[in-house]
Design a protein around this motif. Structure first.
Motif, PDB file in Angstrom:
ATOM      1  N   LYS A 127       3.444  -0.741  10.615  1.00 20.46           N
ATOM      2  CA  LYS A 127       3.234  -1.647   9.495  1.00 20.46           C
ATOM      3  C   LYS A 127       4.324  -2.721   9.515  1.00 20.46           C
ATOM      4  CE  LYS A 127       1.992  -1.441   4.656  1.00 20.46           C
ATOM      5  NZ  LYS A 127       1.865  -0.540   3.498  1.00 20.46           N
ATOM      6  N   GLN A 159      -0.298   7.463   7.724  1.00 18.16           N
ATOM      7  CA  GLN A 159       0.919   6.770   8.130  1.00 18.16           C
ATOM      8  C   GLN A 159       2.092   7.699   7.885  1.00 18.16           C
ATOM      9  OE1 GLN A 159       1.119   3.274   5.679  1.00 18.16           O
ATOM     10  NE2 GLN A 159       2.050   4.334   3.984  1.00 18.16           N
ATOM     11  N   TRP A 207      -0.230  -5.161  10.707  1.00 16.20           N
ATOM     12  CA  TRP A 207       0.200  -4.146  11.669  1.00 16.20           C
ATOM     13  C   TRP A 207       0.636  -4.816  12.959  1.00 16.20           C
ATOM     14  CZ3 TRP A 207       0.394   0.623   9.642  1.00 16.20           C
ATOM     15  CH2 TRP A 207      -0.377   0.882   8.522  1.00 16.20           C
TER      16      TRP A 207
END
Length: 171
Positions: free
Chosen positions: A41, A65, A168
């Motif tokens: 990220k 994540q 990203w």
């Protein structure tokens, strides 16, 4: 037949998107592959948040994540495929540990992204990497993260939401 491509492509590169028709074999060197990378990220403030399968290798495991680490389920191969014109760049995102592809099983916003056995030509496993967004070919939805908390399930959502939730990069 879809086969991997061999040149290097940057995730932030701008590509024109049009409605592709059928998958085609691509000429050697037309688009790129990345091996053993993390998808991280970009807008994470304190701790980087990376795609992870949380140690799971089975079919249907949910993409999450986590704090970026050397965990093998945070490593990915990105294999380019050509659909239609050379400007139509789509990719398979394959987990290194499980060998399975990221898969969009629904067109509904808020749906989870899972890993499934890779099938050549499956539109639900084709992803566009454009302007730091990762968008599924079939659902036309992007991978979103509502926060930076470890363990958060990543979901599909409409492009244009909060930019910080959509950005990203490769590391």
């Amino acid at each position: 037949m879809i086969r991997p491509l061999k040149a290097v492509v940057l995730i932030a590169a701008t590509t024109a998107l049009i409605a592709p028709t059928a998958a085609q074999a691509s000429p050697d060197g037309a688009r790129g592959n990345h091996k053993n990378v993390r998808l991280e990220k970009v807008a994470a403030k304190d701790k980087a948040a990376c795609f992870t399968m949380s140690g799971k290798t089975g079919k249907g495991a949910t993409l999450r994540q986590a704090k970026c680490s050397k965990n093998s389920t945070q490593r990915w191969d990105i294999e380019g495929v050509l659909i239609g014109k050379p400007s139509d760049s789509y990719y398979l995102i394959i987990n290194r540990k499980s060998g399975k592809c990221l898969h969009s099983g629904s067109k509904k916003s808020g749906s989870a992204i899972t890993q499934q056995k890779c099938y050549a030509g499956n539109d639900k496993e084709l992803w566009n990497l454009n302007n730091m967004r990762i968008t599924n070919f079939w659902s036309k939805k992007s991978i979103l993260s509502p926060n930076n908390k470890s363990g958060t399930k990543l979901k599909l959502g409409k492009k244009g939401g909060s930019v910080k939730d959509e950005r990203w990069g490769l590391s």
